[in-house]
Scaffold this motif. Structure first.
Motif, PDB file in Angstrom:
ATOM      1  N   ALA A 124     -12.773 -37.220   9.121  1.00 58.80           N
ATOM      2  CA  ALA A 124     -13.206 -38.001   9.964  1.00 58.80           C
ATOM      3  C   ALA A 124     -12.440 -38.309  11.094  1.00 58.80           C
ATOM      4  O   ALA A 124     -12.667 -38.673  12.231  1.00 58.80           O
ATOM      5  CB  ALA A 124     -13.610 -39.414   9.227  1.00 58.80           C
ATOM      6  N   GLY A 125     -11.136 -38.590  10.775  1.00 61.15           N
ATOM      7  CA  GLY A 125     -10.081 -38.916  11.930  1.00 61.15           C
ATOM      8  C   GLY A 125     -10.132 -37.671  12.966  1.00 61.15           C
ATOM      9  O   GLY A 125     -10.200 -37.854  13.932  1.00 61.15           O
ATOM     10  N   PHE A 126     -10.116 -36.463  12.476  1.00 64.97           N
ATOM     11  CA  PHE A 126      -9.947 -35.311  13.267  1.00 64.97           C
ATOM     12  C   PHE A 126     -11.192 -35.062  14.141  1.00 64.97           C
ATOM     13  O   PHE A 126     -11.201 -34.676  15.247  1.00 64.97           O
ATOM     14  CB  PHE A 126      -9.324 -34.005  12.460  1.00 64.97           C
ATOM     15  N   ALA A 127     -12.264 -35.453  13.460  1.00 69.07           N
ATOM     16  CA  ALA A 127     -13.477 -35.624  14.313  1.00 69.07           C
ATOM     17  C   ALA A 127     -13.747 -36.427  15.562  1.00 69.07           C
ATOM     18  O   ALA A 127     -14.149 -36.179  16.442  1.00 69.07           O
ATOM     19  CB  ALA A 127     -14.835 -35.915  13.214  1.00 69.07           C
ATOM     20  N   LYS A 128     -13.212 -37.590  15.156  1.00 72.28           N
ATOM     21  CA  LYS A 128     -12.763 -38.524  16.301  1.00 72.28           C
ATOM     22  C   LYS A 128     -12.025 -38.143  17.481  1.00 72.28           C
ATOM     23  O   LYS A 128     -12.160 -38.265  18.506  1.00 72.28           O
ATOM     24  CB  LYS A 128     -12.491 -39.906  15.721  1.00 72.28           C
TER      25      LYS A 128
ATOM     26  N   ARG B  56     -10.089 -24.563  12.263  1.00 76.17           N
ATOM     27  CA  ARG B  56     -10.307 -23.678  11.292  1.00 76.17           C
ATOM     28  C   ARG B  56     -10.136 -24.034   9.922  1.00 76.17           C
ATOM     29  O   ARG B  56     -11.114 -23.530   9.119  1.00 76.17           O
ATOM     30  CB  ARG B  56      -9.581 -22.542  11.570  1.00 76.17           C
ATOM     31  N   THR B  57      -9.094 -24.956   9.657  1.00 75.60           N
ATOM     32  CA  THR B  57      -9.055 -25.289   8.425  1.00 75.60           C
ATOM     33  C   THR B  57     -10.185 -26.204   8.014  1.00 75.60           C
ATOM     34  O   THR B  57     -11.095 -26.168   6.840  1.00 75.60           O
ATOM     35  CB  THR B  57      -7.909 -26.255   8.522  1.00 75.60           C
ATOM     36  N   ILE B  58     -10.851 -27.279   8.890  1.00 79.63           N
ATOM     37  CA  ILE B  58     -12.063 -27.963   8.477  1.00 79.63           C
ATOM     38  C   ILE B  58     -13.084 -26.976   8.554  1.00 79.63           C
ATOM     39  O   ILE B  58     -13.933 -27.202   7.569  1.00 79.63           O
ATOM     40  CB  ILE B  58     -12.150 -29.020   9.677  1.00 79.63           C
ATOM     41  N   ALA B  59     -13.482 -26.170   9.391  1.00 80.42           N
ATOM     42  CA  ALA B  59     -14.557 -25.128   9.281  1.00 80.42           C
ATOM     43  C   ALA B  59     -14.386 -24.334   7.749  1.00 80.42           C
ATOM     44  O   ALA B  59     -15.543 -24.251   7.116  1.00 80.42           O
ATOM     45  CB  ALA B  59     -14.294 -24.145  10.169  1.00 80.42           C
ATOM     46  N   ALA B  60     -13.174 -24.383   7.277  1.00 85.40           N
ATOM     47  CA  ALA B  60     -13.149 -23.533   6.048  1.00 85.40           C
ATOM     48  C   ALA B  60     -13.533 -24.423   4.837  1.00 85.40           C
ATOM     49  O   ALA B  60     -14.165 -24.026   3.878  1.00 85.40           O
ATOM     50  CB  ALA B  60     -11.657 -22.903   5.617  1.00 85.40           C
ATOM     51  N   MET B  61     -13.232 -25.832   5.193  1.00 88.65           N
ATOM     52  CA  MET B  61     -13.561 -26.684   3.969  1.00 88.65           C
ATOM     53  C   MET B  61     -15.002 -26.878   3.865  1.00 88.65           C
ATOM     54  O   MET B  61     -15.395 -27.344   2.683  1.00 88.65           O
ATOM     55  CB  MET B  61     -12.660 -27.931   4.624  1.00 88.65           C
ATOM     56  N   ARG B  62     -15.957 -26.575   4.842  1.00 87.99           N
ATOM     57  CA  ARG B  62     -17.372 -26.713   4.791  1.00 87.99           C
ATOM     58  C   ARG B  62     -17.837 -26.029   3.281  1.00 87.99           C
ATOM     59  O   ARG B  62     -18.726 -26.091   2.879  1.00 87.99           O
ATOM     60  CB  ARG B  62     -18.077 -26.200   5.817  1.00 87.99           C
ATOM     61  N   GLN B  63     -17.192 -25.064   3.103  1.00 85.50           N
ATOM     62  CA  GLN B  63     -17.474 -23.949   1.968  1.00 85.50           C
ATOM     63  C   GLN B  63     -16.524 -24.326   0.740  1.00 85.50           C
ATOM     64  O   GLN B  63     -17.028 -23.944  -0.439  1.00 85.50           O
ATOM     65  CB  GLN B  63     -17.930 -22.638   2.434  1.00 85.50           C
ATOM     66  N   SER B  64     -15.331 -24.405   0.821  1.00 84.98           N
ATOM     67  CA  SER B  64     -14.255 -24.321  -0.017  1.00 84.98           C
ATOM     68  C   SER B  64     -14.077 -25.556  -0.695  1.00 84.98           C
ATOM     69  O   SER B  64     -13.420 -25.627  -1.732  1.00 84.98           O
ATOM     70  CB  SER B  64     -12.974 -23.537   0.512  1.00 84.98           C
ATOM     71  N   ASP B  65     -14.183 -26.486  -0.393  1.00 88.30           N
ATOM     72  CA  ASP B  65     -13.876 -27.880  -0.774  1.00 88.30           C
ATOM     73  C   ASP B  65     -14.692 -28.350  -1.849  1.00 88.30           C
ATOM     74  O   ASP B  65     -15.866 -28.062  -1.881  1.00 88.30           O
ATOM     75  CB  ASP B  65     -14.115 -29.155   0.401  1.00 88.30           C
ATOM     76  N   PRO B  66     -14.057 -28.706  -2.850  1.00 85.57           N
ATOM     77  CA  PRO B  66     -14.889 -28.906  -4.147  1.00 85.57           C
ATOM     78  C   PRO B  66     -15.637 -30.068  -4.423  1.00 85.57           C
ATOM     79  O   PRO B  66     -16.613 -30.156  -5.127  1.00 85.57           O
ATOM     80  CB  PRO B  66     -13.788 -29.216  -5.321  1.00 85.57           C
TER      81      PRO B  66
ATOM     82  N   ALA C  49     -17.292 -32.330   6.921  1.00 84.90           N
ATOM     83  CA  ALA C  49     -16.340 -31.067   7.370  1.00 84.90           C
ATOM     84  C   ALA C  49     -17.454 -30.381   8.282  1.00 84.90           C
ATOM     85  O   ALA C  49     -17.344 -29.843   9.611  1.00 84.90           O
ATOM     86  CB  ALA C  49     -15.882 -30.114   6.281  1.00 84.90           C
ATOM     87  N   ASP C  50     -18.727 -30.038   7.755  1.00 79.24           N
ATOM     88  CA  ASP C  50     -19.760 -29.646   8.233  1.00 79.24           C
ATOM     89  C   ASP C  50     -20.393 -30.278   9.845  1.00 79.24           C
ATOM     90  O   ASP C  50     -20.540 -29.732  10.697  1.00 79.24           O
ATOM     91  CB  ASP C  50     -21.050 -29.294   7.480  1.00 79.24           C
ATOM     92  N   LEU C  51     -20.446 -31.463   9.564  1.00 88.43           N
ATOM     93  CA  LEU C  51     -20.803 -32.404  10.641  1.00 88.43           C
ATOM     94  C   LEU C  51     -19.820 -32.403  11.777  1.00 88.43           C
ATOM     95  O   LEU C  51     -19.923 -32.283  12.964  1.00 88.43           O
ATOM     96  CB  LEU C  51     -20.949 -33.782  10.269  1.00 88.43           C
ATOM     97  N   ALA C  52     -18.463 -32.325  11.332  1.00 86.96           N
ATOM     98  CA  ALA C  52     -17.226 -32.227  12.248  1.00 86.96           C
ATOM     99  C   ALA C  52     -17.340 -31.028  12.986  1.00 86.96           C
ATOM    100  O   ALA C  52     -17.228 -31.019  14.168  1.00 86.96           O
ATOM    101  CB  ALA C  52     -15.858 -32.507  11.581  1.00 86.96           C
ATOM    102  N   CYS C  53     -17.464 -29.887  12.349  1.00 83.87           N
ATOM    103  CA  CYS C  53     -17.638 -28.623  12.904  1.00 83.87           C
ATOM    104  C   CYS C  53     -18.750 -28.569  13.956  1.00 83.87           C
ATOM    105  O   CYS C  53     -18.657 -27.951  14.875  1.00 83.87           O
ATOM    106  CB  CYS C  53     -17.857 -27.310  11.766  1.00 83.87           C
ATOM    107  N   LEU C  54     -19.952 -28.981  13.422  1.00 83.11           N
ATOM    108  CA  LEU C  54     -21.038 -29.088  14.443  1.00 83.11           C
ATOM    109  C   LEU C  54     -20.744 -29.670  15.515  1.00 83.11           C
ATOM    110  O   LEU C  54     -21.287 -29.368  16.694  1.00 83.11           O
ATOM    111  CB  LEU C  54     -22.471 -29.427  13.770  1.00 83.11           C
ATOM    112  N   ARG C  55     -20.297 -30.948  15.416  1.00 85.60           N
ATOM    113  CA  ARG C  55     -19.880 -31.968  16.698  1.00 85.60           C
ATOM    114  C   ARG C  55     -19.185 -31.006  17.707  1.00 85.60           C
ATOM    115  O   ARG C  55     -18.993 -31.393  19.016  1.00 85.60           O
ATOM    116  CB  ARG C  55     -19.375 -33.193  16.242  1.00 85.60           C
ATOM    117  N   HIS C  56     -17.787 -30.575  17.169  1.00 87.59           N
ATOM    118  CA  HIS C  56     -16.984 -29.937  18.132  1.00 87.59           C
ATOM    119  C   HIS C  56     -17.011 -28.324  18.376  1.00 87.59           C
ATOM    120  O   HIS C  56     -16.052 -27.707  19.106  1.00 87.59           O
ATOM    121  CB  HIS C  56     -15.598 -30.458  17.508  1.00 87.59           C
TER     122      HIS C  56
END
Length: 168
Positions: A121-125, A133-143, A151-158
Motif C-alpha cells: 500500500a505504501g509503495f502504491a501511494k 517487479r517484486t510487487i508484480a511477482a507477489m501477485r502470484q507468489s504471495d501465500p 499487489a495486483d491493484l498496485a500493479c494495475l495502478r502503476h
C-alpha cells in the motif's frame, strides 16, 4: 524519563491539546542526535501508533522526522509485535525519502501478511518503480490472497509487471 512522561501524556484522551503537544514533543526528541533519546522517542511514538492512540497523527509525526532518523525508525520492522511493524511500514512510506523507501522494501518480505500488505500500500501511494517487479511477482507468489489482491491493484495502478494478472 521525559519520554515516558510524554508518552503517558499522549494517552490522556480527555485533553486533546496535551495529546497533540506530547506527540510533537516526542517527535522533536526523536529528531535528537543523541542515540538513546532518539531511540526512546521513536519507540514511544511507534508504540502509541501501534496501540491506536492517535494513530494517524503519530504516523504524520514520524513521517516528519529527519532522514537521519530512518535507520532508527526502520528498526521497528524487526519488532515482535505485528502492529508495530505495520506502523513502521506506514511511517516509512509517509516519509517520502529514498532511504525510507529502501528500508520499506524489507517489509515486502515480512512473515506477516498485514506487514507485506502495508508495504505494498505504501509503495502504491508512492509509485516507487524500483519495487515494481517484486510487487508484480507477489501477485502470484504471495501465500496470502489479500496480499496478492493488493499487489495486483498496485500493479494495475502503476503499470508494474506485464499487465492484468491472468487467473487461469
Amino acid at each position: 524519563e521525559s519520554v515516558a512522561v510524554l508518552a503517558w501524556a499522549a494517552r490522556v484522551a480527555d485533553l486533546p491539546s496535551l495529546v497533540e503537544e506530547s506527540i510533537d514533543a516526542l517527535r522533536q526528541l526523536g529528531a535528537s542526535t543523541m542515540p538513546a533519546t532518539q531511540r526512546a522517542a521513536v519507540t514511544a511514538l511507534r508504540d502509541l501508533a501501534a496501540e491506536g492512540t492517535r494513530r494517524l497523527d503519530v504516523i504524520r509525526a514520524l513521517a516528519r522526522l529527519p532522514e537521519f532518523v530512518v535507520p532508527e525508525l526502520a528498526s521497528g520492522l524487526s519488532a515482535s509485535r505485528v502492529q508495530a511493524r505495520v506502523v513502521t511500514a506506514d511511517a516509512l512510506a509517509a516519509m517520502r525519502h529514498p532511504r525510507a523507501s529502501s528500508e520499506l522494501a524489507r517489509a515486502l518480505r515480512d512473515e506477516d501478511a498485514a506487514v507485506r500488505s502495508a508495504a505494498i500500500a505504501g509503495f502504491a501511494k508512492l509509485g516507487t518503480h524500483f519495487v515494481g517487479r517484486t510487487i508484480a511477482a507477489m501477485r502470484q507468489s504471495d501465500p496470502d490472497e489479500g496480499v496478492r489482491r493488493r499487489a495486483d491493484l498496485a500493479c494495475l495502478r502503476h503499470g508494474w509487471g506485464t499487465g492484468p494478472l491472468s487467473r487461469t
